[in-house]
Design an enzyme around this catalytic site. Structure first.
Site, mmCIF file in Angstrom:
data_model
loop_
_atom_site.group_PDB
_atom_site.id
_atom_site.type_symbol
_atom_site.label_atom_id
_atom_site.label_comp_id
_atom_site.label_asym_id
_atom_site.label_seq_id
_atom_site.Cartn_x
_atom_site.Cartn_y
_atom_site.Cartn_z
ATOM 1 N N SER A 54 3.844 -9.366 -4.977
ATOM 2 C CA SER A 54 2.945 -8.267 -4.612
ATOM 3 C C SER A 54 1.897 -7.918 -5.663
ATOM 4 O O SER A 54 0.863 -7.356 -5.336
ATOM 5 C CB SER A 54 3.750 -7.013 -4.272
ATOM 6 O OG SER A 54 4.335 -6.467 -5.425
ATOM 7 N N LYS A 97 3.937 -1.642 -8.929
ATOM 8 C CA LYS A 97 2.704 -1.455 -8.149
ATOM 9 C C LYS A 97 1.641 -0.768 -8.998
ATOM 10 O O LYS A 97 1.922 -0.167 -10.031
ATOM 11 C CB LYS A 97 2.960 -0.583 -6.908
ATOM 12 C CG LYS A 97 4.063 -1.051 -5.996
ATOM 13 C CD LYS A 97 3.721 -2.298 -5.240
ATOM 14 C CE LYS A 97 4.896 -2.689 -4.348
ATOM 15 N NZ LYS A 97 4.803 -4.027 -3.870
#
Length: 159
Positions: A54, A97
Site C-alpha cells: 500500500s 499510511k
C-alpha cells in the site's frame, strides 16, 4: 565452636539467604529493565517492519523503518507524515499510511473505480489516512477517518 548439627544448619541457612538474595536481585533487575524497555518502545519509539504494497514506491514490502511516538503524544502529526496506526478493521495488526487530512479538513475522495468523486470531512479527533499506492491500498477511503488515538507513531527514517 558450634556443634556439628548447628554448623550445618547455619551453613544451609546462609547459603539459602545468598541464593534467595541473588534471585530477588535478578528478578528486580529484570522488572526494572523490562519497565524501561516498555516505556521506551511505548513513548519514545522503535523499529518497525512494514509489509504490504500500500505504500509503494515510498516504502516497499519488508522495509525496516524507525518510528517515533512523541509526535502522537504532543499532537505533532502533520499532513504528509507517514504513520504507523492500529488497523480500524483488525486491532491486532498495524497499518502504515500517509496522513492526508487532519480534523476539520475537507477531503476529495475517489471510489475504487475512480468514476465517482465525493467530499468527506475529517471530524474532531480523527485523521484521514491513505496509502501512496492508491490502486492497492485499504485506507480511509474504505473505513473512513480513524481516531487519533489509533496512531502509534510517525516514521522518521527508512533503512
Amino acid at each position: 565452636n558450634l556443634p556439628s548439627g548447628q554448623w550445618w544448619q547455619s551453613l544451609r541457612r546462609n547459603m539459602l539467604r545468598g541464593v534467595l538474595g541473588k534471585t530477588f536481585r535478578l528478578v528486580g533487575y529484570t522488572i526494572q529493565y523490562g519497565c524501561i524497555a516498555h516505556c521506551a518502545f511505548e513513548y519514545v519509539g522503535g523499529v518497525v517492519m512494514c509489509s504490504g504494497p500500500s505504500m509503494e514506491p515510498t516504502i516497499q514490502n519488508s522495509d525496516i523503518v524507525f518510528a517515533e511516538n512523541l509526535s502522537r503524544h504532543f499532537y505533532g502529526i502533520q499532513r504528509g507524515d507517514i504513520v504507523i496506526a492500529k488497523s480500524p478493521s483488525d486491532p491486532k495488526s498495524n497499518i502504515c499510511k500517509r496522513v492526508i487530512g487532519l480534523e476539520g479538513d475537507k477531503i476529495l475522495t475517489n471510489s475504487p473505480s475512480d468514476f465517482f468523486k465525493s467530499h468527506s470531512y475529517v471530524p474532531t479527533g480523527h485523521v484521514w489516512l491513505e496509502g501512496d499506492n492508491l490502486q492497492n491500498s485499504t485506507d480511509s477511503r474504505y473505513y473512513g477517518p480513524i481516531p487519533y488515538g489509533l496512531i502509534r507513531g510517525r516514521i522518521f527514517l527508512k533503512v
